[in-house]
Design an enzyme around this catalytic site. Structure first.
Site, short mmCIF file in Angstrom:
data_model
loop_
_atom_site.label_atom_id
_atom_site.label_comp_id
_atom_site.label_asym_id
_atom_site.label_seq_id
_atom_site.Cartn_x
_atom_site.Cartn_y
_atom_site.Cartn_z
N HIS A 124 0.82 -1.21 0.00
CA HIS A 124 0.00 0.00 0.00
C HIS A 124 0.86 1.27 0.00
O HIS A 124 2.07 1.21 0.16
CB HIS A 124 -0.98 0.00 1.18
CG HIS A 124 -0.35 -0.05 2.55
ND1 HIS A 124 0.44 0.95 3.06
CD2 HIS A 124 -0.43 -1.00 3.50
CE1 HIS A 124 0.81 0.63 4.29
NE2 HIS A 124 0.30 -0.55 4.58
N CYS A 141 2.71 -4.85 6.74
CA CYS A 141 2.49 -4.62 5.31
C CYS A 141 3.76 -4.12 4.63
O CYS A 141 4.79 -3.93 5.26
CB CYS A 141 1.37 -3.60 5.11
SG CYS A 141 -0.25 -4.19 5.66
#
Length: 166
Positions: A124, A141
């Site tokens: 992301h 992440c």
């Protein structure tokens, strides 16, 4: 004079529109991304077509990047072979594409330890508010710049394998 001002104003707007693409969504017509390779120790991610590198990106990882993710809340980024399995155009982190962590073996291991394996692992952006947080700030992440996730989001298809190396 009014006509001249209108013409100059229109030209200025057209020039500005051509220079800045404010859209989150881009199109991509190049070679297919056949795999993603991420090297955690180097903080580098590569998009490949066969054995040819199409793009490379510096990345941020989980707050505790050494070692594989095993449990929810451990702050680690997974290691191993996964697949891109979803996308979120309304991500809290600008845009995001999901990684298929955890696999059945990881679920079984975590449960054998009386814990949860965690999940919701994505590639992301930073969405502005996370720009000053340093290199490794995610909960596991993989973070890239917003302008880079726009390209990645356009280039990478669901089903693409991602190899995450230590």
């Amino acid at each position: 004079m009014n006509r001249r001002t209108l013409l100059l104003g229109g030209c200025a707007l057209a020039t500005l529109a051509a220079c800045g693409d404010s859209s989150k969504f881009k199109s991509y017509n190049g070679p297919a991304v056949t795999q993603i390779q991420l090297f955690k120790s180097q903080r580098m991610m590569y998009l490949l077509h066969g054995d040819k590198v199409l793009e490379s990106y510096k990345v941020g990882l989980g707050g505790d990047p050494v070692g594989p993710k095993q449990f929810e809340g451990d702050g680690k980024t997974p290691e191993g072979l996964y697949y891109i399995n979803r996308r979120n155009p309304n991500s809290a982190y600008y845009l995001s594409i999901g990684i298929s962590y955890p696999n059945p073996q990881q679920v079984a291991f975590a449960e054998s330890q009386g814990k949860k394996p965690g999940g919701d692992i994505f590639i992301h952006g930073r969405d502005g508010k996370n720009k000053g947080k340093g290199r490794d700030w995610t909960a596991g992440c993989i973070a890239v710049k917003d302008k880079e996730i726009r390209d990645i989001y356009a280039m990478v298809r669901d089903g693409t394998p991602i190899f995450i190396f230590p």
